[in-house]
Scaffold this active site. Structure first.
Site, short mmCIF file in Angstrom:
data_model
loop_
_atom_site.label_atom_id
_atom_site.label_comp_id
_atom_site.label_asym_id
_atom_site.label_seq_id
_atom_site.Cartn_x
_atom_site.Cartn_y
_atom_site.Cartn_z
N GLU A 51 13.92 -36.30 1.70
CA GLU A 51 14.37 -36.01 0.34
C GLU A 51 15.57 -36.93 0.10
O GLU A 51 16.50 -36.92 0.91
CB GLU A 51 14.82 -34.55 0.31
CG GLU A 51 14.59 -33.85 -0.97
CD GLU A 51 15.06 -32.39 -0.86
OE1 GLU A 51 15.59 -31.91 -1.85
OE2 GLU A 51 14.89 -31.77 0.21
N ARG A 294 13.21 -28.52 15.63
CA ARG A 294 14.27 -29.40 15.12
C ARG A 294 15.17 -29.82 16.25
O ARG A 294 15.31 -29.11 17.24
CB ARG A 294 15.19 -28.66 14.15
CG ARG A 294 14.62 -28.05 12.96
CD ARG A 294 15.69 -27.27 12.22
NE ARG A 294 16.60 -28.13 11.49
CZ ARG A 294 16.30 -28.70 10.32
NH1 ARG A 294 15.12 -28.50 9.78
NH2 ARG A 294 17.17 -29.45 9.70
N LYS A 304 22.67 -31.25 5.88
CA LYS A 304 23.09 -32.24 4.89
C LYS A 304 24.22 -31.69 4.04
O LYS A 304 25.14 -32.40 3.68
CB LYS A 304 21.91 -32.61 3.99
CG LYS A 304 21.13 -33.80 4.48
CD LYS A 304 20.13 -34.20 3.40
CE LYS A 304 18.75 -34.34 3.99
NZ LYS A 304 17.70 -34.27 3.01
P1 ATP Z 1 18.74 -30.82 6.10
O1 ATP Z 1 18.26 -29.48 6.54
O2 ATP Z 1 19.75 -31.46 6.99
O3 ATP Z 1 19.14 -30.87 4.66
P2 ATP Z 1 16.09 -31.64 5.50
O4 ATP Z 1 15.07 -31.09 6.41
O5 ATP Z 1 16.24 -30.98 4.17
O6 ATP Z 1 17.47 -31.78 6.25
P3 ATP Z 1 14.57 -33.89 4.67
O7 ATP Z 1 15.06 -35.09 3.98
O8 ATP Z 1 13.71 -32.94 3.94
O9 ATP Z 1 15.85 -33.16 5.24
O10 ATP Z 1 13.91 -34.28 6.05
C1 ATP Z 1 12.93 -35.27 6.22
C2 ATP Z 1 12.20 -35.00 7.49
O11 ATP Z 1 13.11 -34.96 8.59
C3 ATP Z 1 11.48 -33.66 7.46
O12 ATP Z 1 10.17 -33.85 7.98
C4 ATP Z 1 12.30 -32.79 8.36
O13 ATP Z 1 11.50 -31.83 8.99
C5 ATP Z 1 12.89 -33.80 9.35
N1 ATP Z 1 14.15 -33.30 9.92
C6 ATP Z 1 15.25 -32.93 9.23
N2 ATP Z 1 16.19 -32.47 10.08
C7 ATP Z 1 15.68 -32.54 11.33
C8 ATP Z 1 16.15 -32.19 12.63
N3 ATP Z 1 17.36 -31.67 12.83
N4 ATP Z 1 15.32 -32.43 13.69
C9 ATP Z 1 14.12 -32.97 13.51
N5 ATP Z 1 13.60 -33.30 12.32
C10 ATP Z 1 14.37 -33.10 11.23
MG MG Z 2 13.96 -30.69 3.41
#
Ligand code: ATP
Ligand code: MG
Length: 590
Positions: A51, A294, A304
């Site tokens: 995102e 994760r 984030k």
């Molecule tokens: P945050 O929770 O930090 O805001 P997010 O999951 O909303 O992160 P996205 O931009 O939606 O962030 O993530 C893109 C991809 O990265 C998704 O497939 C998500 O599952 C993966 N991802 C995000 N954080 C992690 C993590 N800590 N470990 C492994 N994969 C991750």
């Molecule tokens: Mg997300």
């Protein structure tokens, strides 16, 4: 079985090994291996779907290495898809930074896509669901929807609008799209099962009204698809075979499958017409979502939201502060793509939630830099040592190996002269027990230059030591017989006449507790910041270090691994960041 080449009858070997290494063995790669072997897929396709609402962090590195890595290892393709379905939270600046980060990590995408490329397809898919009786327009307010949803123990109740006719639903949905209703007045909901044990299946919203232009799709939209709907269809449109995501989406999988099956893009080429018009090739297929755990690391925050707050509240010096766990921050700290990939490999892929010890991250960097970083000498807390028996104008050039184990890294010239900078804490007037460094009258080896002794300690009016005067044993130069005698310590040094004054930033962990997210006692992660995480000192580096290009890493002998700052370093005004110390100094504290 893997399809064999019709021309030769030879079945291609499965390219399942990591480049130059043993095959990575985890449950996802096993699924991919099986799917290729059974012929379920002739080729695989994955995607990384960030995102664009923040910079990527170390957690994303795990997802990137998995999504792109699996595609690469099995001869498949991986798309980069921006999940830009929420115009309120997106910033095009992040879109650039994310691409740069993915490339920096060493990956490239087959295609760059945006969920917004598919807005027209999503809307057609929604109409199809309405016509099938699988979706309805609901007028309940957000509060009422929550109330009707029930909870883990209570089933939900049907919305009073659930029975609307297809015609009425189609009409209302089109008018939602045309902008006739205000934000929040209506939603399009899937008609699934309000009594489902899985709350995600209790008639979840597919579309909501939001009067806000989209940064890419423009002002033409005031309805936006919800994540589960958009994501599942995005995967189907792109022909993603294995849609890899983190465990919190496990409970969403039935909805993901519902969206894919009910819309059935593969069986409805008419829905894909808007893509052909845009020149976007598509390969409709049925994707499979697979969840993995994760990445969590102690001593860090990874949400984030919290990273945004650290920057916004000025608690760090921006997104790429070298103490930040963003990829931009880690990069500026001196983490290399190879070190991060090594780290991700060591962590592995599983369905088990766990917290990785920070030392695993630092250990990967240390191991990577130990193998590849050239050695240099630098002094961070300088004290002058005058070798009074050398002539005033004595200057010579010594040849030093750049790496103790890797001859391919070559040698360099290190100037040596009568006056040197040594480390202040390498001298003790009254040595503690077990001291192996300089003391008045004692001998010490100067790295690559011979054996020295201190005869005189010069102090200022306050009693602070300002200079040491001593003697270099002329029979102890490298290669001479006298160099072989046993001397306790070896010190690093730089020639004062040749050294380049440098700013050296001694970074340490940003948080001083293992679980900065712990909010016990009303504290927040802000209260757990390590006050000693950044200390800037003036030191000296040898000329062959000052010369560094930005982002060049070195081991400064006996001090640790340092990187020439990506933005501030200049050969005439060097700036080095400490990436990691030589040994884990936190092991005892943690
Ligand atoms: P945050 O929770 O930090 O805001 P997010 O999951 O909303 O992160 P996205 O931009 O939606 O962030 O993530 C893109 C991809 O990265 C998704 O497939 C998500 O599952 C993966 N991802 C995000 N954080 C992690 C993590 N800590 N470990 C492994 N994969 C991750
Ligand atoms: Mg997300």
């Amino acid at each position: 079985m893997t399809p064999s080449d019709p021309a030769t009858g030879v079945r291609p070997a499965l390219p399942d090994a990591a480049p130059g290494g043993a095959p990575r063995q985890d449950f996802i790669r096993q699924i991919v291996r099986d799917d290729l072997a059974s012929g379920k897929h002739a080729a695989i396709r994955t995607r990384f779907p960030p995102e664009p609402n923040g910079y990527l962090h170390i957690g994303h590195a795990k997802a990137i290495c998995l999504d792109f890595g699996v595609a690469e290892e099995f001869g498949g393709l991986c798309n980069l898809r921006f999940d830009d379905t929420n115009p309120a939270r997106e910033d095009p600046a992040f879109v650039q930074a994310i691409q740069e980060d993915v490339r920096w990590l060493g990956f490239d995408w087959a295609e760059l896509r945006h969920a917004s490329d598919y807005f027209e397809v999503y809307a057609l898919a929604a109409e199809k669901l309405i016509r099938q009786g699988d979706a309805f327009v609901c007028d309940l307010t957000p509060e009422q929807i929550r109330e009707y949803r029930g909870n883990l123990t209570e089933p939900g109740r049907d919305s009073p609008f659930r029975g609307r006719s297809v015609e009425e639903n189609l009409d209302l949905f089109r008018r939602m799209r045309a902008g006739e209703f205000p934000d929040g007045a209506r939603t399009l909901r899937a008609k699934i099962d309000m009594a489902s044990g899985n709350i995600n299946l209790r008639d979840p919203a597919l579309y909501r009204i939001k009067h806000m232009p989209h940064p890419i799709a423009g002002a033409g939209w005031c309805i936006y698809p919800m994540y589960d709907f958009a994501h599942a269809l995005g995967d189907a449109i792109e022909g993603i075979t294995h849609s890899l995501c983190t465990l919190e989406f496990e409970d969403h999988r039935p909805l993901y499958d519902w969206c894919v099956d009910k819309v059935d893009l593969a069986g409805s080429p008419d829905l894909l017409a808007p893509l052909s018009a845009k020149g976007l090739p598509n390969v409709a297929a049925k994707p499979r979502q697979i969840e993995f755990s994760r990445l969590n690391i102690n001593f860090t925050v990874m949400s984030k939201r919290k990273l945004v707050a650290l920057v916004g509240e000025g608690l760090v010096d921006g997104w790429d502060d070298p103490r930040m766990y963003t990829l931009q921050g880690l990069r500026r700290r001196g983490y290399t793509p190879a070190a991060l990939r090594l780290f991700v490999d060591r962590v592995g892929i599983s369905k088990q939630n766990s917290v990785i010890d920070f030392s695993v991250l630092e250990g990967a960097l240390r191991d990577e830099l130990d193998a590849h970083a050239p050695r240099r000498m630098a002094v961070v807390d300088p004290l002058k040592l005058v070798l009074a028996n050398l002539p005033e104008d004595h200057v010579e050039t010594l040849a030093f190996a750049n790496h103790p184990k890797d001859e391919a890294l070559g040698t360099r010239e290190v100037p040596f002269s009568r006056e040197l900078w040594i480390e202040r804490d390498d001298f003790a007037e009254v040595p503690p027990k077990g001291w192996k460094r300089l003391v008045p009258g004692g001998e010490v080896r100067l790295r690559g230059a011979g054996i020295a002794r201190v005869d005189e300690v010069v102090k200022d009016a306050d009693g602070t030591v300002v200079e040491l005067r001593g003697w270099l044993d002329p029979e102890s130069r490298p290669g001479m017989e006298g160099a072989n005698r046993k001397v306790k310590g070896t010190l690093h040094w730089v020639s004062a006449a040749h050294a380049v004054a440098a700013e050296i930033r001694l970074y340490d962990r940003l948080f001083s507790v293992a679980d900065p997210d712990d909010e016990a006692g009303g504290r927040t992660y802000r209260d757990h910041l390590n006050p000693d995480s950044k200390r800037s000192v003036r030191g000296f580096v040898e000329p062959a270090a000052a010369d560094a290009a930005p982002e060049q890493s070195y081991q400064f002998e006996r001090l640790g691994y340092f990187v020439a700052d990506r933005h501030d370093h200049r050969p005439d005004a060097p700036v080095f960041n400490r990436s990691v110390s030589l040994r884990d100094t936190w092991a005892a504290k943690a």
